[in-house]
Design a protein around this motif. Structure first.
Motif, mmCIF file in Angstrom:
data_model
loop_
_atom_site.group_PDB
_atom_site.id
_atom_site.type_symbol
_atom_site.label_atom_id
_atom_site.label_comp_id
_atom_site.label_asym_id
_atom_site.label_seq_id
_atom_site.Cartn_x
_atom_site.Cartn_y
_atom_site.Cartn_z
ATOM 1 N N TYR A 38 0.941 -1.185 -0.195
ATOM 2 C CA TYR A 38 -0.100 -0.085 0.082
ATOM 3 C C TYR A 38 0.785 1.324 -0.016
ATOM 4 C CZ TYR A 38 1.294 0.702 4.753
ATOM 5 O OH TYR A 38 2.037 0.909 6.090
ATOM 6 N N TYR A 39 0.293 2.237 -0.497
ATOM 7 C CA TYR A 39 0.740 3.691 -0.086
ATOM 8 C C TYR A 39 -0.172 4.473 0.817
ATOM 9 C CZ TYR A 39 3.425 3.030 -4.393
ATOM 10 O OH TYR A 39 4.435 2.407 -5.214
ATOM 11 N N GLY A 40 0.465 5.115 1.823
ATOM 12 C CA GLY A 40 -0.386 5.843 2.693
ATOM 13 C C GLY A 40 -0.834 7.232 2.091
ATOM 14 N N LEU A 41 -2.112 7.410 2.141
ATOM 15 C CA LEU A 41 -2.873 8.468 1.726
ATOM 16 C C LEU A 41 -3.184 9.681 2.868
ATOM 17 C CD1 LEU A 41 -5.336 6.702 -0.643
ATOM 18 C CD2 LEU A 41 -3.169 7.641 -1.063
ATOM 19 N N GLY A 42 -3.033 9.432 3.810
ATOM 20 C CA GLY A 42 -3.005 10.618 5.105
ATOM 21 C C GLY A 42 -4.384 9.922 5.579
ATOM 22 N N VAL A 101 11.254 12.325 -0.185
ATOM 23 C CA VAL A 101 10.742 11.738 0.785
ATOM 24 C C VAL A 101 9.134 11.711 0.307
ATOM 25 C CG1 VAL A 101 10.181 12.144 3.338
ATOM 26 C CG2 VAL A 101 12.247 12.738 2.520
ATOM 27 N N GLY A 102 8.458 12.961 0.093
ATOM 28 C CA GLY A 102 7.072 12.803 -0.180
ATOM 29 C C GLY A 102 6.046 12.460 1.039
ATOM 30 N N ASN A 103 6.074 13.137 1.980
ATOM 31 C CA ASN A 103 5.061 12.824 3.032
ATOM 32 C C ASN A 103 4.609 14.553 3.193
ATOM 33 O OD1 ASN A 103 6.894 14.321 4.984
ATOM 34 N ND2 ASN A 103 7.461 12.653 5.920
ATOM 35 N N GLU A 104 3.490 14.656 4.321
ATOM 36 C CA GLU A 104 2.936 15.869 4.598
ATOM 37 C C GLU A 104 3.963 16.871 4.949
ATOM 38 O OE1 GLU A 104 -0.471 15.327 6.972
ATOM 39 O OE2 GLU A 104 -1.358 13.992 5.716
ATOM 40 N N PHE A 114 6.953 21.908 3.724
ATOM 41 C CA PHE A 114 8.324 22.595 3.774
ATOM 42 C C PHE A 114 8.763 23.043 2.466
ATOM 43 C CE2 PHE A 114 12.942 22.746 4.100
ATOM 44 C CZ PHE A 114 13.052 23.273 5.089
ATOM 45 N N GLY A 115 8.711 22.221 1.435
ATOM 46 C CA GLY A 115 9.107 22.776 0.018
ATOM 47 C C GLY A 115 8.043 24.009 -0.245
ATOM 48 N N GLU A 128 -1.620 13.613 2.753
ATOM 49 C CA GLU A 128 -2.609 14.519 1.989
ATOM 50 C C GLU A 128 -1.849 16.036 1.677
ATOM 51 O OE1 GLU A 128 -7.037 13.127 2.705
ATOM 52 O OE2 GLU A 128 -6.176 14.570 4.083
ATOM 53 N N LEU A 129 -2.031 16.524 0.800
ATOM 54 C CA LEU A 129 -1.534 18.068 0.604
ATOM 55 C C LEU A 129 -2.446 18.826 0.954
ATOM 56 C CD1 LEU A 129 0.220 19.933 -1.072
ATOM 57 C CD2 LEU A 129 -0.684 19.473 -3.181
#
Length: 361
Positions: free
Chosen positions: A58-62, A261-264, A269-270, A289-290
């Protein structure tokens, strides 16, 4: 091309029969390639974070939500491994341009070959993927079948073990960097996450003539590696007021962020540090989630890009680039195929400062 494999010969590949299950050796009969297929003996196979995600299933979606990979067409059992260098041992009757004994880098991001996306040369974005090591058996194995010679790329003078990284890690960073260019001399590029991909990204940026690089990672060891690779500054994102400090040292000129990394937290931060007209390229898949105010997106003219691996044409371009520069000379650890379980576990636990490459005897 003659097939020198004895009939009914056996080989081993490591697979898991349930998501998050053990990677166990299973014996199969060595396949006989037909048509345009090519059979290669696997020499080296990189262990990648994508392998960790696919193994987890799985990928976490928040917000506790998940994208279950079993619902996305991945069928069990799975043989992971998509960063593969192998030696040709046989091919189908229609293959005339290859010879037994040639060592090749395999492009793994194979599509259906028929849709408009594939016809544009973007097989990595095909809605009916046949990616090796994900949807088809990959390189955690003694042998691998590739469906067409076009997916085999000459190594040139590259070290074959390290060259395996170009099929995913190198290709992913190369494609992401192409999406932020051109970079002007006074502009800064921020690299978030300085593991294997981040290290390759910094090296690629430096070799491309981009010198204003800031590395961001929670690991002091990885920050030091990033600085040795050429980053001007390296920050721990957990430090107080780190975003303001980073913007100050970059003179407010952060034009691009590469997020491996690609987390919330990293995406937030970016977005904070980008200047007007900046680009945030998200590569990592740690999930979440964004959340971002839409007026800021418009008034700052921010470009948010998701970048997934790269095209076959980009991989050929990358191999040529790597042959012209000392690109893949990064810390690697060679492990035997029988230790693949520990390799995936160590990568998942964040215990790998560089990259692990499986060496198949």
């Amino acid at each position: 091309m003659p097939n020198n494999i004895e009939p009914h010969s056996k080989y081993v590949r490591y697979e898991f029969a349930e998501f998050a299950g053990k990677l166990e050796p299973v014996s199969y009969e060595i396949p006989t390639p037909t048509g345009r297929e090519v059979l290669l003996k696997v020499d080296y196979c990189g262990v990648c974070h994508t392998d960790v995600h696919v193994h987890d299933g799985y990928y976490g979606l928040g917000q506790g939500k998940r994208l279950n990979l079993g619902d996305r067409g991945i069928k069990l059992p799975v043989t992971l491994g998509h960063e593969v260098v192998g030696t040709i041992v046989a091919s189908g009757e229609e293959v005339k341009e290859l010879s037994v004994g040639q060592q090749k880098l395999i492009y793994p991001w194979i599509g259906c070959g028929e849709c408009s996306v594939c016809q544009r040369g973007e097989e990595n974005l095909c809605a009916k993927p046949a990616s090796l090591g994900v949807f088809k058996p990959g390189g955690y194995s003694e042998y691998i079948i590739v469906p067409h010679p076009r997916y085999l790329v000459d190594l040139g003078n590259l070290n074959p073990a390290n060259a395996s990284l170009l099929a995913c890690s190198g290709l992913t960073t190369f494609s992401a960097i192409k999406k932020i260019q051109p970079i002007h001399q006074d502009e800064f590029v921020i690299v978030i996450g300085c593991g294997g991909l981040g290290q390759l990204a910094i090296r690629t940026l430096i070799l491309s003539g981009i010198s204003n690089i800031v590395a961001v990672d929670v690991s002091e060891e990885k920050r030091e590696i990033a600085k040795s690779d050429g980053a001007k500054y390296a920050f721990d994102p957990r430090s107080d007021d780190v975003a303001d400090t980073l913007v100050n040292v970059a003179n407010g000129n952060c034009i691009a962020v590469l997020d491996f990394v690609g987390n919330e937290q990293t995406v937030d931060f970016g977005l904070k540090i980008l200047k007007k007209g900046g680009k945030l390229v998200v590569v990592g898949l740690h999930g979440g989630e964004l959340r971002y105010p839409i007026p800021f997106l418009v008034t700052k003219a921010i470009t948010l890009i998701g970048s997934y691996t790269g095209t076959l044409a980009e991989m050929r371009e990358l191999v040529e680039f790597a042959n012209q520069h000392d690109l893949v000379n990064i810390p690697v650890e060679l492990r035997e195929l029988a230790r693949v379980e520990s390799a995936v576990e160590d990568l998942s636990a964040g215990k790998v400062p560089g990259r692990i490459i499986l060496k198949i005897s």
